[in-house]
Design an enzyme around this catalytic site. Structure first.
Site, PDB file in Angstrom:
ATOM      1  CE1 TYR A 163      72.254  -0.244   6.613  1.00  6.98           C
ATOM      2  CE2 TYR A 163      72.964  -2.292   5.210  1.00  6.98           C
ATOM      3  CZ  TYR A 163      73.199  -1.041   6.068  1.00  6.98           C
ATOM      4  OH  TYR A 163      74.420  -1.404   6.847  1.00  6.98           O
ATOM      5  CG  HIS A 217      76.329  -0.663   1.935  1.00  7.72           C
ATOM      6  ND1 HIS A 217      76.378  -1.698   2.229  1.00  7.72           N
ATOM      7  CD2 HIS A 217      76.282   0.463   2.786  1.00  7.72           C
ATOM      8  CE1 HIS A 217      76.371  -1.579   3.688  1.00  7.72           C
ATOM      9  NE2 HIS A 217      76.184  -0.369   4.137  1.00  7.72           N
ATOM     10  NE  ARG A 260      76.956  -6.755   6.625  1.00 10.34           N
ATOM     11  CZ  ARG A 260      76.359  -5.482   6.463  1.00 10.34           C
ATOM     12  NH1 ARG A 260      76.368  -4.644   5.434  1.00 10.34           N
ATOM     13  NH2 ARG A 260      76.104  -4.611   7.867  1.00 10.34           N
TER      14      ARG A 260
END
Length: 812
Positions: free
Chosen positions: A260, A251, A314
């Site tokens: 990720y 991101h 997150r």
């Protein structure tokens, strides 16, 4: 790590035909997800096989009970993209059981026909109409649905008829962030783990269609994720991926190894397995790159089988634990060990993770039955000793993602920083609702021998106030979550020039993962010791709102100010803060630490009791867990200690979490007010050890906005962070900063020096060791040592070094 291309296959007597390659790719994929007769006959795989079968039977029951507008009962379709994604996933889970050797549903054509009918029904009613599709989350349409459909088609290859060409055409059409139905390496959506997912899907689609060109193109696109990111020469503008210092970013600006990053690791290892035995298979250099990710990127961030929170974005607010995260990494390591020439260290690490973890590992959660078999073989091999990939003492400056990890026998310390390069936090889709200060120098202190779910994870975030995260300095104010502010999970204003929609670039910049605006955030390592620093500043949303760039109804919050340093030693972490204040005159609170304990645990405080006092030291001990942390306050500031039960719902931090009430005894140590502050964190300290700090060995040399420095007489160490342009002086050390510097006396009158640029913008850093006339014994490339009047000068060329440490060993 260096950039590379996908290696060519080893020379063979005859190159396989493209069709033979495609068949091998498909067979490899089926073996990975469904297992083989050999793997599935193993007793260790019985639980996985039962899970595959039981899941399929439950999904079949859902098919039978479906109502109008549903393929599966309780999963209504038409407006919810997550439910459409879920429906395709459920079909895959049924198909999987029909290809898993040993399953009661193996080769059941009637069940397979139900899957194929389900695929046709979904395409006709909810997926094939391109004008009606693509609502909600782009991920479902470009990655999630495509992954389930593609794997289902692979499992049922030979029975799909025209469904394969029909679905591949639709999946291409839904690749709307791509270009002409294919990957676009210039797209901000097609990077890192997302790119690996998309290209793996396309490799399998090429195998299904017998299109070698599609496979080759997809692998060429995927190879870009293996290349080390050079921030000074970005390819396609992409900042997502692995960096030379082991950092991983997704991101564009989020430290993301633990979410990720692990997804990317899993996907590329699966790709290695899928390509095995084909002309597309890579050579040893590819797997060595991935081995480097494990050793330098993952191992430092895993403590006794637990993935550290500071690299989870997150995902930190999810109920899955750090142990579950590591199980995913563990499976990838097990499979990777099958492809490296010397796998002893990797296999030893597998055993270490199992033996050091407080949570039992259930390999039933592995994706592949074959991985369970290989894991069992490693664990049963007496020739493989357990061994950590980390040395007992290790400090890692992940400066590319503004993280620092400090490890010692008995504890690990993880620090989260932020800057104009790295986000202060990540919020998205109702996840991580109260993240505001998690990148402002917040830390997690992990203590050995305990179940980390009792001290960290989602229950820590649930019960500890978001304004009292350990290590943070925050203004006294109440903030509102994104849903509270705007009535939805994002800020909507498509008519504004910045075009705010749920997946717009402006949403990323100002809502989902905003960067800070400070340029100073970095650190240096010398052997197993470290120093880190940052300057608190406002974030991009506040600055741009003040400049009139953002809409009037957009809410932005102002940050407090402080100059901060962390000095990472053996028995202690020394924290200095200077210039603590608030630009708007609000009260400011610095949190020394916050810890949680079960309500029934026996927690004992020493040196102070709940309330406000001026202790010289404080000790927190959870006698039930057998853990303790000490705190030393050299200047005896006014300290507030709180220990009280807190009950909150896990939905406080994530909207999709179960509405489960969690009760913890929360211990918090805070110091209110402006000015300067110094304290020591002493993991595992006894009261006697804390009393002894009155006589040293740690001494603060300087603590202001220009320079912060300490000395440890027992280690012969001096460490300094300088923040202003020009020369700063402390003791016998002069530094032309900004810079981070550590010096240490070694045996035989040698001196070691390490420097780094915490701003990542300087061409060189100069250090003067006054009163010491020394010569170079060993120096890093880019380091120059000269004897000068009054001492020894060390100059490091830091241009485009991206925060790397430069070292020199000097002698008489």
């Amino acid at each position: 790590m260096t950039a590379l291309s996908v290696p060519t296959a080893t020379a063979q007597p005859a190159r396989p035909t493209p069709r033979a390659d495609a068949d091998r790719l498909l067979a490899n994929t089926v073996a990975i997800v469904a297992g083989t007769p050999e793997s599935n006959a193993r007793q260790e795989v019985a639980g996985k096989l039962a899970l595959i079968t039981d899941t399929a039977r439950a999904r079949l029951a859902g098919l039978d009970a479906a109502g109008d507008g549903e393929l599966f009962a309780g999963v209504p379709l038409g407006t919810d993209d997550a439910n459409l994604n879920r429906s395709f996933q459920y079909l895959y889970e049924i198909a999987l059981a029909t290809r898993a050797p040993g399953s009661a549903l193996l080769d059941d054509e009637a069940v397979q026909d139900r899957v194929l009918d389900g695929l046709r029904w979904l395409h006709e009613r909810y997926y094939g109409d391109q004008s009606a599709g693509y609502y909600g989350n782009w991920f479902h349409w470009e990655i999630g649905i495509s992954a389930s459909v593609t794997r289902t088609l692979v499992l049922l290859a030979g029975r799909t008829g025209d469904l394969t060409t029909t679905y591949v055409a639709s999946m291409d059409a839904y690749l709307r962030n791509g270009k002409d139905g294919d990957v676009d390496l210039d797209s901000r959506f097609h990077t890192g783990a997302n790119l690996a997912d998309i290209t793996t899907n396309r490799v399998l689609q090429g195998a299904l269609l017998g299109e070698d060109a599609r496979i080759t193109k997809a692998l060429a696109d995927q190879r870009t994720v293996f290349a080390t990111i050079d921030p000074y020469h970005l390819q396609h503008g992409v900042t997502d991926g692995y960096y030379a210092d082991g950092s991983f970013i997704q991101h564009h600006s989020v430290a993301y190894t633990g979410s990720y990053g692990k997804g990317l690791l899993t996907r590329v290892v699966q790709t290695i397995k899928i390509l095995d035995g084909t002309a597309h298979a890579g050579g040893g250099d590819l797997v060595e790159v991935v081995r480097g990710w494990v050793v330098n990127g993952f191992a430092p961030l895993i403590f006794e089988g637990w993935m550290m929170e500071v690299v989870k974005g997150r995902a930190v607010s999810r109920t899955t634990t750090g142990y579950t995260d590591v199980a995913v990494v563990l499976e990838a390591i097990v499979d990777l060990a099958d492809h490296v020439p010397d796998a002893a260290a990797l296999k030893g690490y597998v055993k270490h993770l199992r033996e050091s973890s407080a949570a039992p590992l259930d390999p039933t959660g592995f994706v592949s039955p074959g991985s369970i078999q290989r894991y069992a073989d490693i664990m049963a091999d007496p020739s493989v000793p357990a061994g950590d990939l980390n040395p007992p003492a290790r400090t890692v400056a992940f400066n590319a993602m503004d993280r620092t990890v400090h490890r010692r026998p008995g504890y690990a310390f993880a620090l989260a920083r932020s800057s104009d390069r790295i986000s202060r936090y990540e919020y998205m889709n109702g996840e991580n609702l109260v993240p505001w200060f998690s990148g402002d120098g917040a830390h997690h202190l992990y203590l050995s021998g305990q179940d980390q779910t009792a001290a960290h994870g989602v229950d820590f975030l649930t019960t500890v106030s978001p304004y009292r995260l350990p290590g943070t300095t925050v203004p006294v104010e109440e903030r509102s979550t994104i849903p509270e502010l705007y009535g939805r999970f994002w800020y909507e204003n498509p008519g504004h020039p910045l075009g705010f929609t749920s997946s717009s670039e402006s949403q990323n910049t100002y809502v989902y993962f905003p960067r800070a605006t400070n340029t100073h955030s970095g650190g240096v390592t010398l052997g197993a010791y470290g120093a880190a620093s940052m300057v608190l500043a406002d974030d991009v949303p506040f600055v741009d709102k003040a400049a009139g760039i953002l809409p009037d109804d957009f809410v932005a919050y102002r940050n407090a100010r402080a100059t901060k340093s962390w000095f990472l030693l053996d028995d202690e972490i020394v924290v200095l803060a200077a210039g603590i204040h608030d630009p708007d005159g609000r009260a400011v609170v610095t949190t020394v630490d916050s810890r949680i304990a079960a309500p029934a645990d026996r927690v004992v405080l020493g040196g102070a009791v709940p309330g406000t006092s001026r202790p010289r030291w404080l000790r927190y001990a959870n006698e039930t867990e057998g853990t303790a942390v000490g705190y030393v306050f050299p200047d005896r500031p006014r300290v507030t200690v709180e220990l009280a039960p807190v009950t909150r719902s896990r939905r406080v931090v994530r909207a999709a979490n179960p509405d489960t009430a969690v009760t913890k005894n929360v211990f918090t140590v805070t110091v209110a007010g402006a000015g300067e502050l110094a304290y020591l964190l002493v993991p595992g300290a006894t009261e006697a050890a804390l009393l002894a700090y009155a006589r040293g060995p740690v001494r603060v040399l300087a603590n202001d906005r220009r320079v912060q420095a300490i000395t440890h007489t027992g280690l012969g160490l001096v460490a300094a962070n300088t923040f202003a342009d020009g020369w700063a002086h402390t003791g016998r050390l002069s530094v032309h900063g900004p810079a981070s510097v550590i010096t240490r006396r070694l045996p035989d009158r040698r001196v070691a020096v390490a420097v780094s640029d915490p701003t990542m913008g300087r061409d060189e850093i100069t250090v003067l060791l006054r009163g010491q006339r020394l010569r170079p014994l060993a120096v890093d490339e880019g380091v120059e040592v000269r004897r000068v009047p009054g001492g020894t000068q060390v100059r490091a060329r830091t241009r485009q070094a991206h925060g790397a440490s430069f070292t020199a060993t000097l002698g008489i």
